[in-house]
Motif scaffolding. Structure first.
Motif, mmCIF file in Angstrom:
data_model
loop_
_atom_site.group_PDB
_atom_site.id
_atom_site.type_symbol
_atom_site.label_atom_id
_atom_site.label_comp_id
_atom_site.label_asym_id
_atom_site.label_seq_id
_atom_site.Cartn_x
_atom_site.Cartn_y
_atom_site.Cartn_z
ATOM 1 N N MET A 1 0.920 -1.068 0.046
ATOM 2 C CA MET A 1 -0.087 0.082 0.091
ATOM 3 C C MET A 1 0.831 1.267 0.171
ATOM 4 O O MET A 1 1.836 1.080 0.785
ATOM 5 N N ILE A 2 0.587 2.132 -0.820
ATOM 6 C CA ILE A 2 1.344 3.476 -0.842
ATOM 7 C C ILE A 2 0.843 4.347 0.259
ATOM 8 O O ILE A 2 -0.160 4.555 0.856
ATOM 9 N N SER A 3 1.921 5.061 0.911
ATOM 10 C CA SER A 3 1.744 6.135 1.798
ATOM 11 C C SER A 3 0.717 7.235 1.259
ATOM 12 O O SER A 3 0.744 7.728 -0.030
ATOM 13 N N LYS A 4 0.143 8.136 2.256
ATOM 14 C CA LYS A 4 -0.463 9.360 1.684
ATOM 15 C C LYS A 4 0.371 10.326 1.025
ATOM 16 O O LYS A 4 0.192 11.011 0.117
ATOM 17 N N LYS A 5 1.574 10.418 1.557
ATOM 18 C CA LYS A 5 2.601 11.217 0.876
ATOM 19 C C LYS A 5 2.916 10.892 -0.386
ATOM 20 O O LYS A 5 2.768 11.759 -1.316
ATOM 21 N N THR A 6 2.742 9.506 -0.735
ATOM 22 C CA THR A 6 3.142 9.266 -2.060
ATOM 23 C C THR A 6 1.913 9.423 -2.969
ATOM 24 O O THR A 6 2.080 9.880 -4.045
ATOM 25 N N LYS A 7 0.689 9.152 -2.503
ATOM 26 C CA LYS A 7 -0.450 9.413 -3.306
ATOM 27 C C LYS A 7 -0.550 10.794 -3.516
ATOM 28 O O LYS A 7 -1.016 11.374 -4.822
ATOM 29 N N TYR A 8 -0.352 11.809 -2.467
ATOM 30 C CA TYR A 8 -0.099 13.268 -2.801
ATOM 31 C C TYR A 8 0.828 13.470 -3.888
ATOM 32 O O TYR A 8 0.489 14.395 -4.551
ATOM 33 N N ARG A 35 -6.651 19.208 -3.575
ATOM 34 C CA ARG A 35 -7.175 18.909 -2.279
ATOM 35 C C ARG A 35 -6.112 18.214 -1.422
ATOM 36 O O ARG A 35 -6.416 17.368 -0.572
ATOM 37 N N ILE A 36 -4.969 18.767 -1.514
ATOM 38 C CA ILE A 36 -3.641 18.569 -1.010
ATOM 39 C C ILE A 36 -3.385 19.379 0.183
ATOM 40 O O ILE A 36 -3.475 20.644 -0.183
ATOM 41 N N PRO A 37 -3.387 19.216 1.497
ATOM 42 C CA PRO A 37 -2.677 20.125 2.562
ATOM 43 C C PRO A 37 -1.574 20.915 2.099
ATOM 44 O O PRO A 37 -0.565 20.227 1.774
ATOM 45 N N LYS A 38 -1.590 22.124 2.172
ATOM 46 C CA LYS A 38 -0.386 23.225 1.386
ATOM 47 C C LYS A 38 0.947 22.626 2.356
ATOM 48 O O LYS A 38 1.868 22.427 1.371
ATOM 49 N N LYS A 39 0.908 22.662 3.319
ATOM 50 C CA LYS A 39 2.055 22.300 4.357
ATOM 51 C C LYS A 39 2.899 21.185 3.904
ATOM 52 O O LYS A 39 3.926 20.850 3.504
ATOM 53 N N LEU A 41 2.326 19.337 1.149
ATOM 54 C CA LEU A 41 2.624 19.335 -0.365
ATOM 55 C C LEU A 41 4.124 19.918 -0.433
ATOM 56 O O LEU A 41 4.555 19.676 -1.419
ATOM 57 N N GLU A 42 4.096 21.098 0.252
ATOM 58 C CA GLU A 42 5.586 21.809 0.203
ATOM 59 C C GLU A 42 6.566 21.014 0.213
ATOM 60 O O GLU A 42 7.659 21.052 -0.386
ATOM 61 N N ASN A 43 6.481 20.056 1.609
ATOM 62 C CA ASN A 43 7.550 19.081 1.769
ATOM 63 C C ASN A 43 7.769 18.016 0.624
ATOM 64 O O ASN A 43 8.875 17.647 0.253
ATOM 65 N N ILE A 44 6.616 17.563 0.048
ATOM 66 C CA ILE A 44 6.650 16.458 -1.122
ATOM 67 C C ILE A 44 7.255 17.122 -2.168
ATOM 68 O O ILE A 44 8.181 16.694 -2.956
ATOM 69 N N LEU A 45 6.888 18.468 -2.597
ATOM 70 C CA LEU A 45 7.465 19.017 -3.732
ATOM 71 C C LEU A 45 8.875 19.230 -3.673
ATOM 72 O O LEU A 45 9.713 19.311 -4.640
#
Length: 153
Positions: A1-8, A35-39, A41-45
Motif C-alpha cells: 500500500m502506498i503512503s498518503k505522501k506518495t498518493k499526494y 485537495r492536498i494540505p499545502k504544508k 505538499l510543500e515538503n513533497i514538492l
C-alpha cells in the motif's frame, strides 16, 4: 500500500504533467485543485525537486514544474523517491536488500519466491508507466465515462 505522501505526490505529478507546457504552477493553486494540505505538499514538492524530478522558480511567475518531460518520469521512480523500495519484503528488494532473520534458506522460502514475483510484476508495471501514459489513461477513462453517460436516462 502506498503512503498518503506518495498518493499526494503522484497526484501533484499528474497535475503538473497535465500542465507541462504552461510553466510553473503555484503551490497554493496545486494544493487547492488537488485537495492536498499545502504544508504537506510543500515538503513533497521539495523532496521531488531535490531528486531532480521537479524544478522551481521563485518570484513573480514562479512555482513548480516538471524537471523532465512527462514521458521521462515513471510511476516507479516517483514511488521509490517518496516511499522507498517497491519490494513487499526486504529479501527481494533490489535497492535495499536485507536477509530475513527467520528464513532458513532463501532458495526454498515459499514466501520469498512469491514476493519476488510480486515485486517483479509491480516494478514491470510501475517502471513501464510514465506520467504521459497516465494522462492518456485518464483521458480514455473520461471519454468512456462520457460515452456511457449518453446511455443514462
Amino acid at each position: 500500500m502506498i503512503s498518503k505522501k506518495t498518493k499526494y505526490g503522484l497526484k501533484a505529478l499528474i497535475y503538473l504533467a497535465r500542465r507541462y507546457e504552461q510553466g510553473p504552477i503555484l503551490i497554493a493553486d496545486l494544493a487547492r485543485e488537488e485537495r492536498i494540505p499545502k504544508k504537506f505538499l510543500e515538503n513533497i514538492l521539495l523532496n521531488l525537486k531535490n531528486a531532480g524530478v521537479l524544478q522551481s522558480r521563485k518570484g513573480r511567475g514562479g512555482g513548480y514544474s516538471l524537471g523532465r518531460p512527462p514521458e521521462k518520469i515513471t510511476f516507479g521512480q516517483a514511488i521509490r523517491l517518496m516511499d522507498g523500495p517497491l519490494a513487499p519484503v526486504p529479501c527481494v528488494s533490489e535497492m535495499a536488500y536485507a536477509r530475513c532473520t527467520e528464513c532458513g534458506s532463501e532458495l526454498t522460502c515459499g514466501i520469498r519466491l512469491v514476493m519476488k514475483d510480486v515485486r517483479d510484476e509491480m516494478a514491470r508495471i510501475l517502471d513501464g508507466t510514465t506520467l504521459a501514459d497516465v494522462l492518456e489513461k485518464i483521458d480514455r477513462a473520461g471519454a468512456q465515462g462520457k460515452d456511457l453517460a449518453d446511455f443514462c436516462i
